[in-house]
Design a protein around this motif. Structure first.
Motif, mmCIF file in Angstrom:
data_model
loop_
_atom_site.group_PDB
_atom_site.id
_atom_site.type_symbol
_atom_site.label_atom_id
_atom_site.label_comp_id
_atom_site.label_asym_id
_atom_site.label_seq_id
_atom_site.Cartn_x
_atom_site.Cartn_y
_atom_site.Cartn_z
ATOM 1 N N MET A 117 -64.209 -70.470 -15.963
ATOM 2 C CA MET A 117 -65.477 -69.528 -16.353
ATOM 3 C C MET A 117 -66.689 -70.739 -16.123
ATOM 4 O O MET A 117 -66.715 -71.577 -16.633
ATOM 5 C CB MET A 117 -65.687 -68.986 -17.490
ATOM 6 N N ILE A 118 -67.582 -70.306 -15.169
ATOM 7 C CA ILE A 118 -68.797 -71.135 -15.023
ATOM 8 C C ILE A 118 -69.878 -70.488 -15.383
ATOM 9 O O ILE A 118 -70.083 -69.194 -14.981
ATOM 10 C CB ILE A 118 -68.926 -71.438 -13.295
ATOM 11 N N PHE A 119 -70.706 -71.153 -16.159
ATOM 12 C CA PHE A 119 -71.807 -70.616 -16.833
ATOM 13 C C PHE A 119 -73.010 -71.349 -16.620
ATOM 14 O O PHE A 119 -72.789 -72.780 -16.416
ATOM 15 C CB PHE A 119 -71.743 -70.112 -18.473
ATOM 16 N N GLU A 120 -74.237 -71.108 -16.849
ATOM 17 C CA GLU A 120 -75.443 -72.107 -16.562
ATOM 18 C C GLU A 120 -75.801 -72.629 -18.086
ATOM 19 O O GLU A 120 -76.213 -73.831 -18.129
ATOM 20 C CB GLU A 120 -76.780 -71.110 -16.236
ATOM 21 N N ASN A 121 -75.586 -71.918 -18.934
ATOM 22 C CA ASN A 121 -76.173 -72.182 -20.386
ATOM 23 C C ASN A 121 -75.089 -72.653 -21.566
ATOM 24 O O ASN A 121 -75.425 -73.211 -22.469
ATOM 25 C CB ASN A 121 -76.931 -71.215 -20.889
ATOM 26 N N ILE A 122 -73.928 -72.438 -21.022
ATOM 27 C CA ILE A 122 -72.742 -72.795 -22.078
ATOM 28 C C ILE A 122 -71.585 -73.452 -21.257
ATOM 29 O O ILE A 122 -71.571 -73.370 -20.155
ATOM 30 C CB ILE A 122 -72.195 -71.674 -22.863
ATOM 31 N N LEU A 123 -70.717 -74.189 -22.025
ATOM 32 C CA LEU A 123 -69.543 -74.720 -21.325
ATOM 33 C C LEU A 123 -68.474 -74.149 -21.995
ATOM 34 O O LEU A 123 -68.607 -73.839 -23.421
ATOM 35 C CB LEU A 123 -69.347 -76.425 -21.574
ATOM 36 N N VAL A 124 -67.299 -73.816 -21.274
ATOM 37 C CA VAL A 124 -66.175 -73.083 -21.968
ATOM 38 C C VAL A 124 -64.737 -74.017 -21.512
ATOM 39 O O VAL A 124 -64.615 -74.409 -20.234
ATOM 40 C CB VAL A 124 -65.898 -71.779 -21.647
ATOM 41 N N GLN A 125 -64.119 -74.541 -22.695
ATOM 42 C CA GLN A 125 -62.938 -75.546 -22.303
ATOM 43 C C GLN A 125 -61.704 -74.786 -22.937
ATOM 44 O O GLN A 125 -62.079 -74.252 -24.206
ATOM 45 C CB GLN A 125 -63.022 -76.940 -22.862
ATOM 46 N N LYS A 126 -60.679 -74.896 -22.250
ATOM 47 C CA LYS A 126 -59.214 -74.294 -22.934
ATOM 48 C C LYS A 126 -58.410 -75.448 -23.055
ATOM 49 O O LYS A 126 -57.977 -76.271 -21.974
ATOM 50 C CB LYS A 126 -59.056 -73.221 -22.207
ATOM 51 N N THR A 127 -57.901 -75.668 -24.166
ATOM 52 C CA THR A 127 -56.746 -76.509 -24.172
ATOM 53 C C THR A 127 -55.672 -75.825 -24.987
ATOM 54 O O THR A 127 -55.627 -75.469 -26.320
ATOM 55 C CB THR A 127 -57.109 -77.769 -25.314
ATOM 56 N N ALA A 128 -54.561 -75.574 -24.251
ATOM 57 C CA ALA A 128 -53.352 -74.853 -24.824
ATOM 58 C C ALA A 128 -53.978 -73.505 -25.308
ATOM 59 O O ALA A 128 -54.660 -72.720 -24.819
ATOM 60 C CB ALA A 128 -52.581 -75.472 -25.594
ATOM 61 N N ALA A 129 -53.693 -73.144 -26.747
ATOM 62 C CA ALA A 129 -54.133 -71.835 -27.266
ATOM 63 C C ALA A 129 -55.522 -72.036 -27.904
ATOM 64 O O ALA A 129 -56.086 -70.972 -28.405
ATOM 65 C CB ALA A 129 -53.199 -71.641 -28.356
ATOM 66 N N LEU A 130 -56.196 -73.130 -27.586
ATOM 67 C CA LEU A 130 -57.537 -73.235 -28.572
ATOM 68 C C LEU A 130 -58.700 -73.279 -27.255
ATOM 69 O O LEU A 130 -58.399 -73.971 -26.473
ATOM 70 C CB LEU A 130 -57.425 -74.683 -29.171
ATOM 71 N N ALA A 131 -59.656 -72.537 -27.563
ATOM 72 C CA ALA A 131 -60.732 -72.619 -26.667
ATOM 73 C C ALA A 131 -61.987 -73.191 -27.552
ATOM 74 O O ALA A 131 -62.265 -73.083 -28.609
ATOM 75 C CB ALA A 131 -61.285 -71.294 -26.076
ATOM 76 N N GLN A 132 -62.918 -73.873 -26.354
ATOM 77 C CA GLN A 132 -64.218 -74.403 -27.290
ATOM 78 C C GLN A 132 -65.360 -73.839 -26.358
ATOM 79 O O GLN A 132 -65.317 -73.987 -25.227
ATOM 80 C CB GLN A 132 -64.067 -75.931 -27.269
ATOM 81 N N ILE A 133 -66.419 -73.312 -27.117
ATOM 82 C CA ILE A 133 -67.447 -72.784 -26.202
ATOM 83 C C ILE A 133 -68.668 -73.784 -26.831
ATOM 84 O O ILE A 133 -68.652 -73.868 -28.145
ATOM 85 C CB ILE A 133 -67.831 -71.233 -26.657
ATOM 86 N N THR A 134 -69.428 -74.401 -25.981
ATOM 87 C CA THR A 134 -70.464 -75.303 -26.260
ATOM 88 C C THR A 134 -71.733 -74.686 -25.849
ATOM 89 O O THR A 134 -71.959 -74.488 -24.556
ATOM 90 C CB THR A 134 -70.214 -76.646 -25.763
ATOM 91 N N ILE A 135 -72.513 -74.480 -26.677
ATOM 92 C CA ILE A 135 -74.142 -74.163 -25.999
ATOM 93 C C ILE A 135 -74.651 -75.503 -25.508
ATOM 94 O O ILE A 135 -75.072 -76.393 -26.122
ATOM 95 C CB ILE A 135 -74.835 -73.266 -27.172
ATOM 96 N N ASN A 136 -75.040 -75.247 -24.312
ATOM 97 C CA ASN A 136 -75.493 -76.466 -23.493
ATOM 98 C C ASN A 136 -77.008 -76.475 -22.913
ATOM 99 O O ASN A 136 -77.090 -76.311 -21.846
ATOM 100 C CB ASN A 136 -74.442 -76.657 -22.242
ATOM 101 N N ARG A 137 -77.954 -76.248 -23.881
ATOM 102 C CA ARG A 137 -79.290 -76.590 -23.444
ATOM 103 C C ARG A 137 -79.963 -77.515 -24.320
ATOM 104 O O ARG A 137 -80.666 -77.403 -25.270
ATOM 105 C CB ARG A 137 -80.159 -75.242 -23.862
ATOM 106 N N PRO A 138 -79.236 -78.915 -24.315
ATOM 107 C CA PRO A 138 -79.820 -79.831 -25.360
ATOM 108 C C PRO A 138 -81.272 -80.169 -25.165
ATOM 109 O O PRO A 138 -81.783 -80.397 -26.345
ATOM 110 C CB PRO A 138 -79.032 -81.075 -24.999
ATOM 111 N N LYS A 139 -81.769 -80.052 -24.109
ATOM 112 C CA LYS A 139 -83.258 -80.262 -24.226
ATOM 113 C C LYS A 139 -84.108 -79.246 -24.869
ATOM 114 O O LYS A 139 -85.276 -79.622 -25.382
ATOM 115 C CB LYS A 139 -83.715 -80.288 -22.644
ATOM 116 N N LYS A 140 -83.543 -78.299 -25.092
ATOM 117 C CA LYS A 140 -84.218 -77.103 -25.582
ATOM 118 C C LYS A 140 -83.674 -76.945 -27.212
ATOM 119 O O LYS A 140 -83.770 -75.706 -27.892
ATOM 120 C CB LYS A 140 -84.351 -75.782 -24.953
#
Ligand code: COA
Length: 250
Positions: free
Chosen positions: A1-24
């Motif tokens: 999944m490609i997004f502009e404001n968030i990152l999504v990573q999957k490692t086996a059964a675990l997913a991580q969503i990172t909100i990615n607007r650090p400058k704001k």
């Protein structure tokens, strides 16, 4: 999944969503809210994913609130629509997600940021985290469920004080009042989130989803949580997970 404001990573059964607007400071603008909805929706329907960690990018903030620049000029009607749509699309959506969501609060969690963390199933925080609902200092009140979920978590008196003073509390205070479950160093925050998630991954996802429905029922108007529990309990009996889980004892 490609997004502009968030990152999504999957490692086996675990997913991580990172909100990615650090400058704001990861402030929640409309686009981020829609992207988060999409990511949670897709991950919930991915049967391989059994837990999700939500965090913010950078060392400073989880989420410093709703993006003030987007609503500063709104009318009363537009304000109500903002709150209603946000609650439906994201905050209530996460709370009722069948997949467990852990908020890993890595810095400021203010306003909509704390409301987002509170919509997750539970929270952990790093020592530098600061939490609060500063909305009344802006002449508005929390609109993404904060007036409802904060009292549920910390009690009415503490919630009233936090909302009225618009102040921030430390991670340690947040732990003492039940807002977060654990506090750790910044370096170890994600490790702790993954360690807790790994315990969840060992258990039946079907039973965990049923538990989420039953626990949430306690906070729904006009719903008898005990009845919801009885029905959800009964439903578990028909499942393969139940047969497998009870097999070694029968
Ligand atoms: N909405 C929009 N932009 C925000 C924001 C928000 N909620 N929170 C921070 N930002 C932006 C700032 O405008 C600034 O942008 P710029 O560099 O383009 O000027 C950037 O993020 C960094 O913030 P800054 O205020 O410079 O950082 P700081 O370390 O001095 O202060 C805070 C950090 C969190 C105390 C401060 O940013 C703040 O009070 N934010 C608003 C918190 C709030 O009221 N949230 C509730 C909204 S309902």
């Amino acid at each position: 999944m490609i997004f502009e404001n968030i990152l999504v990573q999957k490692t086996a059964a675990l997913a991580q969503i990172t909100i990615n607007r650090p400058k704001k400071l990861n402030a929640l603008n409309k686009a981020t809210i829609y992207e988060l909805h999409k990511a949670f929706d897709v991950l919930e329907s991915d049967l391989n994913i059994k837990a999700i960690i939500l965090t913010g990018s950078g060392e400073k903030a989880f989420v410093a609130g709703a993006d003030i620049s987007e609503f500063a000029h709104f009318t009363a009607e537009e304000g109500a629509t903002l709150a209603r749509e946000g609650q439906e699309i994201l905050f209530n959506f996460i709370e009722n997600l069948a997949t467990p969501v852990i908020a890993a609060i890595n810095g400021f969690a203010l306003g909509g940021g704390l409301e987002l963390a509170m919509a997750c199933h539970f929270r952990i925080a790093s020592e530098n985290a600061k939490m609060g609902l500063p909305e009344v200092s802006l002449g508005v009140i929390p609109g993404y469920g904060g007036t409802q979920r904060l009292p549920q978590l910390v009690g009415k008196g503490k919630a009233m004080e936090m909302i009225m003073t618009a102040g921030m509390i430390s991670a340690e205070d947040a732990k003492n009042c039940g807002l977060v479950n654990h506090v750790t160093t910044q370096e170890e925050l994600m490790l702790l989130a993954e360690k807790i998630a790994s315990k969840i991954l060992r258990n039946s996802p079907v039973a965990i989803s049923a538990a989420i429905v039953a626990v949430n029922a306690n906070f729904e108007d006009g719903v008898n949580g005990f009845d919801t529990e009885i029905n959800a309990f009964g439903d578990c009996f028909g499942t393969e997970d139940f047969r497998e889980g009870t097999n070694r004892f029968s």
